[in-house]
Write a protein that holds these residues in place. Sequence first.
Motif, PDB file in Angstrom:
ATOM      1  N   UNK A 213       0.836  -1.209   0.000  1.00 10.39           N
ATOM      2  CA  UNK A 213       0.000   0.000   0.000  1.00 10.39           C
ATOM      3  C   UNK A 213       0.866   1.253   0.000  1.00 10.39           C
ATOM      4  N   UNK A 214       1.938   1.246   0.799  1.00  4.60           N
ATOM      5  CA  UNK A 214       2.853   2.380   0.805  1.00  4.60           C
ATOM      6  C   UNK A 214       3.552   2.566  -0.520  1.00  4.60           C
ATOM      7  N   UNK A 215       3.889   1.460  -1.177  1.00  2.29           N
ATOM      8  CA  UNK A 215       4.522   1.539  -2.497  1.00  2.29           C
ATOM      9  C   UNK A 215       3.581   2.154  -3.514  1.00  2.29           C
ATOM     10  N   UNK A 216       2.302   1.825  -3.421  1.00  2.00           N
ATOM     11  CA  UNK A 216       1.320   2.399  -4.350  1.00  2.00           C
ATOM     12  C   UNK A 216       1.247   3.910  -4.204  1.00  2.00           C
ATOM     13  N   UNK A 217       1.406   4.413  -2.995  1.00  2.00           N
ATOM     14  CA  UNK A 217       1.299   5.856  -2.754  1.00  2.00           C
ATOM     15  C   UNK A 217       2.433   6.636  -3.420  1.00  2.00           C
ATOM     16  N   UNK A 218       3.563   5.981  -3.668  1.00  2.00           N
ATOM     17  CA  UNK A 218       4.671   6.669  -4.348  1.00  2.00           C
ATOM     18  C   UNK A 218       4.745   6.270  -5.821  1.00  2.00           C
ATOM     19  N   UNK A 219       3.722   5.567  -6.307  1.00  2.00           N
ATOM     20  CA  UNK A 219       3.661   5.208  -7.724  1.00  2.00           C
ATOM     21  C   UNK A 219       4.618   4.121  -8.140  1.00  2.00           C
ATOM     22  N   UNK A 220       4.969   3.241  -7.212  1.00  2.00           N
ATOM     23  CA  UNK A 220       5.933   2.187  -7.533  1.00  2.00           C
ATOM     24  C   UNK A 220       5.382   1.211  -8.562  1.00  2.00           C
ATOM     25  N   UNK A 221       6.258   0.743  -9.441  1.00  2.00           N
ATOM     26  CA  UNK A 221       5.881  -0.253 -10.441  1.00  2.00           C
ATOM     27  C   UNK A 221       5.852  -1.662  -9.867  1.00  2.00           C
ATOM     28  N   UNK A 222       6.491  -1.849  -8.721  1.00  2.00           N
ATOM     29  CA  UNK A 222       6.496  -3.159  -8.097  1.00  2.00           C
ATOM     30  C   UNK A 222       7.107  -3.086  -6.719  1.00  2.00           C
ATOM     31  N   UNK A 223       6.771  -4.071  -5.891  1.00  2.00           N
ATOM     32  CA  UNK A 223       7.413  -4.222  -4.601  1.00  2.00           C
ATOM     33  C   UNK A 223       8.119  -5.570  -4.591  1.00  2.00           C
ATOM     34  N   UNK A 224       9.413  -5.547  -4.297  1.00  5.53           N
ATOM     35  CA  UNK A 224      10.238  -6.744  -4.360  1.00  5.53           C
ATOM     36  C   UNK A 224      10.310  -7.374  -2.976  1.00  5.53           C
ATOM     37  N   UNK A 225      10.055  -8.672  -2.905  1.00  5.24           N
ATOM     38  CA  UNK A 225      10.106  -9.393  -1.636  1.00  5.24           C
ATOM     39  C   UNK A 225      10.861 -10.696  -1.836  1.00  5.24           C
ATOM     40  N   UNK A 226      11.711 -11.032  -0.864  1.00  2.00           N
ATOM     41  CA  UNK A 226      12.473 -12.272  -0.951  1.00  2.00           C
ATOM     42  C   UNK A 226      11.551 -13.486  -0.846  1.00  2.00           C
ATOM     43  N   UNK A 227      11.978 -14.593  -1.451  1.00  2.19           N
ATOM     44  CA  UNK A 227      11.152 -15.793  -1.516  1.00  2.19           C
ATOM     45  C   UNK A 227      10.911 -16.468  -0.179  1.00  2.19           C
ATOM     46  N   UNK A 228      11.740 -16.171   0.807  1.00  2.00           N
ATOM     47  CA  UNK A 228      11.530 -16.731   2.138  1.00  2.00           C
ATOM     48  C   UNK A 228      12.011 -18.162   2.275  1.00  2.00           C
ATOM     49  N   UNK A 229      11.804 -18.706   3.463  1.00  2.00           N
ATOM     50  CA  UNK A 229      12.299 -20.052   3.756  1.00  2.00           C
ATOM     51  C   UNK A 229      11.431 -20.689   4.830  1.00  2.00           C
ATOM     52  N   UNK A 230      11.633 -21.978   5.009  1.00  2.00           N
ATOM     53  CA  UNK A 230      10.932 -22.715   6.062  1.00  2.00           C
ATOM     54  C   UNK A 230      11.960 -23.225   7.070  1.00  2.00           C
ATOM     55  N   UNK A 231      11.450 -23.648   8.211  1.00  2.00           N
ATOM     56  CA  UNK A 231      12.348 -24.029   9.305  1.00  2.00           C
ATOM     57  C   UNK A 231      13.002 -25.391   9.081  1.00  2.00           C
ATOM     58  N   UNK A 232      12.309 -26.289   8.394  1.00  2.00           N
ATOM     59  CA  UNK A 232      12.830 -27.634   8.162  1.00  2.00           C
ATOM     60  C   UNK A 232      12.630 -28.013   6.692  1.00  2.00           C
ATOM     61  N   UNK A 233      13.526 -28.854   6.190  1.00  2.00           N
ATOM     62  CA  UNK A 233      13.459 -29.241   4.783  1.00  2.00           C
ATOM     63  C   UNK A 233      12.132 -29.898   4.435  1.00  2.00           C
ATOM     64  N   UNK A 234      11.575 -30.672   5.372  1.00  2.00           N
ATOM     65  CA  UNK A 234      10.317 -31.350   5.074  1.00  2.00           C
ATOM     66  C   UNK A 234       9.118 -30.409   5.174  1.00  2.00           C
ATOM     67  N   UNK A 235       9.393 -29.113   5.444  1.00  2.00           N
ATOM     68  CA  UNK A 235       8.312 -28.143   5.512  1.00  2.00           C
ATOM     69  C   UNK A 235       8.142 -27.309   4.256  1.00  2.00           C
ATOM     70  N   UNK A 236       8.918 -27.619   3.218  1.00  2.00           N
ATOM     71  CA  UNK A 236       8.854 -26.794   2.009  1.00  2.00           C
ATOM     72  C   UNK A 236       7.471 -26.800   1.370  1.00  2.00           C
ATOM     73  N   UNK A 237       6.821 -27.948   1.348  1.00  2.00           N
ATOM     74  CA  UNK A 237       5.482 -28.009   0.752  1.00  2.00           C
ATOM     75  C   UNK A 237       4.536 -27.059   1.470  1.00  2.00           C
ATOM     76  N   UNK A 238       4.621 -27.023   2.801  1.00  2.00           N
ATOM     77  CA  UNK A 238       3.787 -26.100   3.571  1.00  2.00           C
ATOM     78  C   UNK A 238       4.178 -24.658   3.285  1.00  2.00           C
TER      79      UNK A 238
END
Length: 257
Positions: free
Chosen positions: A83-108
């Motif tokens: 919402x803040x990015x929209x107020x300054x006319x941004x073309x996009x907001x970049x966000x990192x893909x993130x991670x999970x705590x355990x390898x078997x949690x990737x599906x979640x």
Amino acid sequence: MRIGAHVDPAEPLAEAAARGADLIQFFLTDPQGWIDPVDRDDAEALRSAETDVYIHAPYRINVASSNNRIRIPSRKLLFSHAAGAAKVGAKGIIVHGGHVEKADGLAAGFDNWRKTFAYAADQGGFATPVLIENTAGGDNACARRFDNLARLWDAIGDYEVGFCLDTCHAFAGGENLLDIVDRVKAITGRIDLIHANNSRDGFDSGRDRHDNMTAGEIDPELIVAVIRAAGAPALVETPGGAEGQTADINYLRERLA
């Protein structure tokens, strides 16, 4: 080909002018905090400027997490920064893909991303297009290895979501740059923005340390080739302030001309 830089948020248009940048990226708040953005006095100037604006979301955001104390505030923070990015006319907001705590949690983790976009769709969508960025490190990352990126896109690809390709992150994350544009587009169908960064560390190091175009471990001509093949706007997130980034911008412009 539009080329720019990540700049200090205090006076971003002045920083753009100092670098001769066609586009700028900046944070709306402390990137390490859980802070909602406030209205900026220069919002109208940013909206009407010929310089394209992109906003980088705080590093804290991790909507993939299975920890409710991280995931739920992350989702709220992503909404508020979009919402803040929209107020300054941004073309996009970049966000990192993130991670999970355990390898078997990737599906979640992938499903948590899906739930984020589904929730946004129910609310009328994000105020600014979300561009997910590939990351350099972490064995349980959602967007470091491209096999995981493909699983992420299987979960969210039906929603309106873009992609930001970081060359340092890809190289340090163990992905070859030679054919990377074709491989990314085979997964996401698009590349909306390039973070054109060299890497201080070697291939598959898992370390996210950017360097200037001609100073790092990546052949800079490979970075040029990535930008040319992608046909997307690019910005540098490199050290050296205005002087270092201007040199990097000029290097890219000369070779892309």
